[in-house]
Write a protein that holds these residues in place. Sequence first.
Motif: not given
Length: 476
Positions: A22-24, A27-30, A71-72
Amino acid sequence: MDPIQAVKPSDQQLEKPPKKYPSYLDTNELSSRARIVCEMLARVYPGEVETGLSTLGMNLEPEVVEEIIKFSYGYPETVVMFFKWVGSRQKHSPLMWNLIVDLLGKNKMFDQMWDAIRSMKQEGVLSLTTFVSVFGSYCEVGKFSEAVMTFDLMKIYGVEPDVVAVNSLLSAICRDETQTAKAYEFFEKVKTRISPDGDTYAILFEGWEKERDVARAKTLFGEMVVNVGWSSKYTSAYDAFLTTLVNASQIDEALNFLQVMKGKKCLPGLKFFSKALDALVQKNDSVNALSLWDTMMTGELTPTLTMYNTMIGLLCNNDEIANAFQLLDNMPYRGVFADSITYNVVFRCLIKNKKVKEAGKFFTEMIKNEQPPTPANCADAMSLFFDHDDPEMAYEVWAYVKEEGVTPVEDSANALLVGLASLGRLSEFRRNFEKFLKGTVKIYESTMEKLKIACQREGKKACELYDDLDRKWRYS
């Protein structure tokens, strides 16, 4: 140190698994602050994390910290430093701890993972969720024995193992499609201490289904009935068991088991019914397919559109038009609506069985419902209507073909020519024939043969017309 390694020879350092975390970036929801920290953790060395965080000068609430860790996963070393930095400023939430345990496990950093688990024990935040994560991390890299030993350690770490823990470990092991025997071995060891439930058996059945092990599935089914009895709640278990039989070409036995289940007011899920229906279609067995369908309808299951089309197609192949129409009419009551495939299957059946009046009405209904007939069905319908003294309906189909630009048009155009010739409508026949010759519509040799026979029946004038058109056709 990993407590499991204390009873096993230490493994060599494993490489980072080649998988997408999972990566930042995905996603646009961070939140904006979480994204800034994620970007920093992705580009700095572990020893630079504290300096980088101090430079940013942010106060990070627990929810933001959880976002950052989630996300890291691809940067475990820097996240560990970040996690320690957060811990020096605020108390870690249980979710933070579970995320760091999962991150370390997914990156095969098992020693540090167990260090985190021991710290969680001291903090009093260990839970079943933590151990479920560990099961998954070990099983993902083929360390099934370590996963089982982790289960055995749960009580020592203050978390009472229950059937949910058992099922979680079984599920993690069975994700590998070749390890159901190992899962069953664990099940055999633990079932006397922790009573299994329907989900336990469902997981094992799904494993045997993947491995196509019918013998073991049958043995397990007998054991299940003895241990937990019958229940309408065990749909997943029944579904996987019966699907295993179908996949092994034992459809007849599956149907026998289904009747037993039905008598106990129990039913499998939609997957079995879909697979069983496909198997019966291969055997062209509409009798058992209808029985299967009726059984499915006694439950709360809703067949898919594909299943309806399959069933209607089977009935039409066996000329069971009344049953096909009944299914078609009942579809909306189940919230399923026929598509062009459904309509064309029924339309072809009506044409094949020379149901002239019904085919005409059905064609009109198809157009009204904006379900286009196929080019082949248009051509065959025109031939049917011409052959059975309904030229008006044939013209209606031809008008639809022209107006809607149905392609390829050749079959319908040739059907029109043969129909006109057979009716003795020579002027219309000639006009359309010459128009087709000038255009791009190919007139078949088989059509010319039929036209010759039709013109011979009409007499000398028609034969002369045919000879003239035949010459033009040959030189076109």
